[in-house]
Design an enzyme around this catalytic site. Structure first.
Site, PDB file in Angstrom:
ATOM      1  N   HIS A   1      45.365 -86.707  88.884  1.00 18.20           N
ATOM      2  CA  HIS A   1      43.968 -86.327  89.035  1.00 18.20           C
ATOM      3  C   HIS A   1      43.638 -86.186  90.510  1.00 18.20           C
ATOM      4  O   HIS A   1      44.060 -87.032  91.301  1.00 18.20           O
ATOM      5  CB  HIS A   1      43.072 -87.407  88.423  1.00 18.20           C
ATOM      6  CG  HIS A   1      41.611 -87.139  88.643  1.00 18.20           C
ATOM      7  ND1 HIS A   1      40.920 -86.194  87.919  1.00 18.20           N
ATOM      8  CD2 HIS A   1      40.728 -87.682  89.524  1.00 18.20           C
ATOM      9  CE1 HIS A   1      39.666 -86.173  88.334  1.00 18.20           C
ATOM     10  NE2 HIS A   1      39.516 -87.066  89.309  1.00 18.20           N
TER      11      HIS A   1
ATOM     12  N   GLY B   1      46.440 -52.744  80.333  1.00 14.53           N
ATOM     13  CA  GLY B   1      47.516 -53.738  80.283  1.00 14.53           C
ATOM     14  C   GLY B   1      47.573 -54.501  81.597  1.00 14.53           C
ATOM     15  O   GLY B   1      46.677 -54.385  82.447  1.00 14.53           O
TER      16      GLY B   1
ATOM     17  N   ILE C   1      49.500 -54.331  84.369  1.00 13.56           N
ATOM     18  CA  ILE C   1      49.562 -53.607  85.645  1.00 13.56           C
ATOM     19  C   ILE C   1      48.223 -52.932  85.955  1.00 13.56           C
ATOM     20  O   ILE C   1      47.712 -53.017  87.074  1.00 13.56           O
ATOM     21  CB  ILE C   1      50.715 -52.571  85.622  1.00 13.56           C
ATOM     22  CG1 ILE C   1      52.060 -53.305  85.549  1.00 13.56           C
ATOM     23  CG2 ILE C   1      50.670 -51.664  86.848  1.00 13.56           C
ATOM     24  CD1 ILE C   1      53.267 -52.402  85.380  1.00 13.56           C
TER      25      ILE C   1
ATOM     26  N   LEU D   1      67.752 -53.746  97.985  1.00 11.83           N
ATOM     27  CA  LEU D   1      67.985 -54.440  96.707  1.00 11.83           C
ATOM     28  C   LEU D   1      66.651 -54.957  96.158  1.00 11.83           C
ATOM     29  O   LEU D   1      65.630 -54.908  96.823  1.00 11.83           O
ATOM     30  CB  LEU D   1      68.966 -55.598  96.929  1.00 11.83           C
ATOM     31  CG  LEU D   1      70.383 -55.170  97.343  1.00 11.83           C
ATOM     32  CD1 LEU D   1      71.192 -56.366  97.842  1.00 11.83           C
ATOM     33  CD2 LEU D   1      71.099 -54.496  96.171  1.00 11.83           C
TER      34      LEU D   1
ATOM     35  N   GLY E   1      65.205 -54.011  93.134  1.00 14.89           N
ATOM     36  CA  GLY E   1      64.709 -53.207  92.024  1.00 14.89           C
ATOM     37  C   GLY E   1      63.222 -52.924  92.065  1.00 14.89           C
ATOM     38  O   GLY E   1      62.571 -53.012  93.116  1.00 14.89           O
TER      39      GLY E   1
END
Ligand SMILES: Cc1cc2nc3c(=O)[nH]c(=O)nc-3n(C[C@H](O)[C@H](O)[C@H](O)COP(=O)(O)OP(=O)(O)OC[C@H]3O[C@@H](n4cnc5c(N)ncnc54)[C@H](O)[C@@H]3O)c2cc1C
Length: 462
Positions: free
Chosen positions: A441, A178, A180, A38, A40
């Site tokens: 800070h 770009g 990638i 799973l 993608g």
């Protein structure tokens, strides 16, 4: 055959998030995924593996550039490429297994295999046909190719091949400046490759704020990346284990060639909808192949929705995830919504680059009166301590109302810093709201506050 309330096709960030949210909303849900794992593109061959390699090589860069300055002696480590690849594989499997765990936890059924839609309300996986009241297509995208360029994933590669080269190349040509291309270009430059980026346009990172893009190019050039801009690639030829790229300079039409061990084609991605049966169903598509949807993610066929890289919009994992959650809510009868005006974009190089909202160029084109608050990381003590004083925060606010319209950051931790501006924009905040917020800070985030101060009476450390 099983009956579900919702079947999601695709287990990437759009699909798996949608499936989990559907299940959380009480819907009987299945997710179809054809890959072995799973997650993608994002988890398997995208965001996550690229960030693993960026992380490993960032440390190498730090050793080379900064360790001695801090009194850390002993020389640079050698690179074991196979081990680095094994680390990357571990990161991937830890994450993909995590999604499997989440599916079990939320009772989402994983239908393993490639799915198609023989008719509205039906999803076929292998020989089985399942039924669903709603179908969500989250089939993602695949690398786009260029005419004259044949990808073999060994010498001429897409991002998928570039993440898994057999050996570290001595030279790399990246076609396309770009996100990638620049991330993977950085990886190989840090590993010692001579990297040349060939880009059609006259600037890198198309669509990004012009000032940031210029500064980014300068910094990457100092890190050893070479740029050929305004160059139209005509094709590639492979011979004797190397590839030659032929390009024409747009300014004078002159033809040039450049030869390298590896050519990375990083000219964008296109929606992946093959095999779903959309033609036969009559699902309307955009001219560039994305599935047409309305403001509720509904396609032209009732009961079928689409999200993520398969539809129009920025091809980003978090955009897909947000659409996944929103469409789940729409299907459950709630009010799912994505605010496309506040979708951050990040480049995970060193320094990082991040943006949200309008660029100065867009505001000019719209004729909108705006003001700019800019603060250099040279004025940020923490950034200087880690040798990252290069870069700046640029905040854009409406000239009259002071409402924040956009933010562009190049500098340390930019990918995290951008989110305070995203939250501010979601709340319709003014630059003064940010400027009045106490920031700890020493943190990089003080630079964001200083940029907000610069929209008013002025930054303190500028
Ligand atoms: C190298 C690289 C780096 C990236 N880095 C970032 C980044 O840092 N940040 C970021 O936000 N984005 C990044 N992206 C983009 C990001 O990966 C995509 O925007 C995101 O994965 C899109 O999610 P999705 O769910 O729409 O599609 P995908 O992630 O592409 O998933 C779709 C899934 O559907 C499956 N599928 C397709 N058709 C079927 C079918 N018929 N049956 C069953 N399964 C099917 C596919 O196998 C795939 O697993 C990167 C991409 C690449 C290539």
């Amino acid at each position: 055959m099983a009956e579900f309330d919702v079947i999601v096709i695709g287990g990437g960030p759009g699909g798996y998030v949608c499936a989990i949210r559907c299940a959380q909303l009480g819907l009987k849900t299945a997710c179809v995924e054809g890959r072995e794992t799973l997650g993608g593109t994002c988890l398997n061959v995208g965001c996550i593996p690229s960030k693993a390699l960026l992380n490993a090589t960032h440390h190498l860069h730090e050793v080379h550039e900064n360790f001695e300055k801090m009194g850390l002696m002993g020389g640079a480590p050698t690179v074991d490429w196979d081990k680095m690849q094994a680390y990357k594989a571990d990161v991937i499997s830890g994450n993909t297994k995590g999604i499997e765990f989440l599916f079990k936890k939320n009772k989402v059924t994983w239908l393993k295999g490639w799915g198609s839609i023989p008719a509205a309300g039906q999803v076929k996986v292998g020989e089985e046909v399942h039924t669903a009241k709603a179908i969500v297509i989250a089939s993602g995208s695949e690398p786009a190719s260029l005419p004259g360029v044949t990808v073999d994933e060994e010498i001429v590669v897409t991002s998928t091949g570039a993440l898994a080269l057999k050996a570290i190349p001595k030279s790399v040509v990246v076609i396309g400046a770009g996100v990638i291309g620049l991330e993977m270009g950085s990886v190989y430059a840090r590993l010692g490759a001579e990297v040349t980026v060939v880009e059609y346009l006259d600037a890198i990172t198309p669509g990004m704020d012009g000032e940031v893009a210029k500064s980014f190019q300068k910094i990457l050039s100092k890190q050893g990346l070479k740029f050929v801009l305004g160059a139209a690639v005509q094709g590639t030829e492979v011979a004797e284990g190397k590839a030659t790229v032929t390009y024409k300079l747009r300014k004078d039409d002159s033809t040039h060639t450049i030869t390298a061990d590896t050519v990375l084609v990083a000219t964008g991605r296109k929606p992946f909808t093959a095999g779903l049966g959309l033609d036969a169903l009559g699902v309307a598509l955009e001219p560039r192949g994305q599935i047409t949807i309305d403001s509720h993610f509904a396609t032209s066929i009732p009961g079928i929705y689409a999200i993520g890289d398969a539809v129009v919009g920025p091809m980003l994992a978090h955009k897909a995830e947000d659409e996944g959650m929103a469409v789940a809510e729409v299907i459950a009868g709630k009010h799912g919504h994505v605010n496309y005006d506040v979708i951050p974009g990040v480049i995970y190089t060193t320094p990082e680059v991040a943006n949200v909202g309008k660029t100065e160029e867009q505001l000019k084109a719209e004729g909108r009166a705006y003001k700019v608050g800019k603060f250099s990381f040279m004025g940020n003590a923490r950034a200087k301590a880690v040798f990252q004083g290069e870069g700046f925060v640029k905040l854009l606010a409406d000239k009259e109302t002071d409402r924040i319209l956009g933010c562009h950051i190049i500098g340390p931790g930019a990918g995290d810093l951008i989110h305070e501006v995203c939250v501010a924009m979601e709340f319709g905040a003014s630059a003064q709201d940010l400027a009045l917020t106490c920031h700890a800070h020493p943190t990089y985030s003080e630079a964001v506050r200083e940029a907000a101060l610069a929209c008013g009476d002025g930054a303190i450390h500028a």
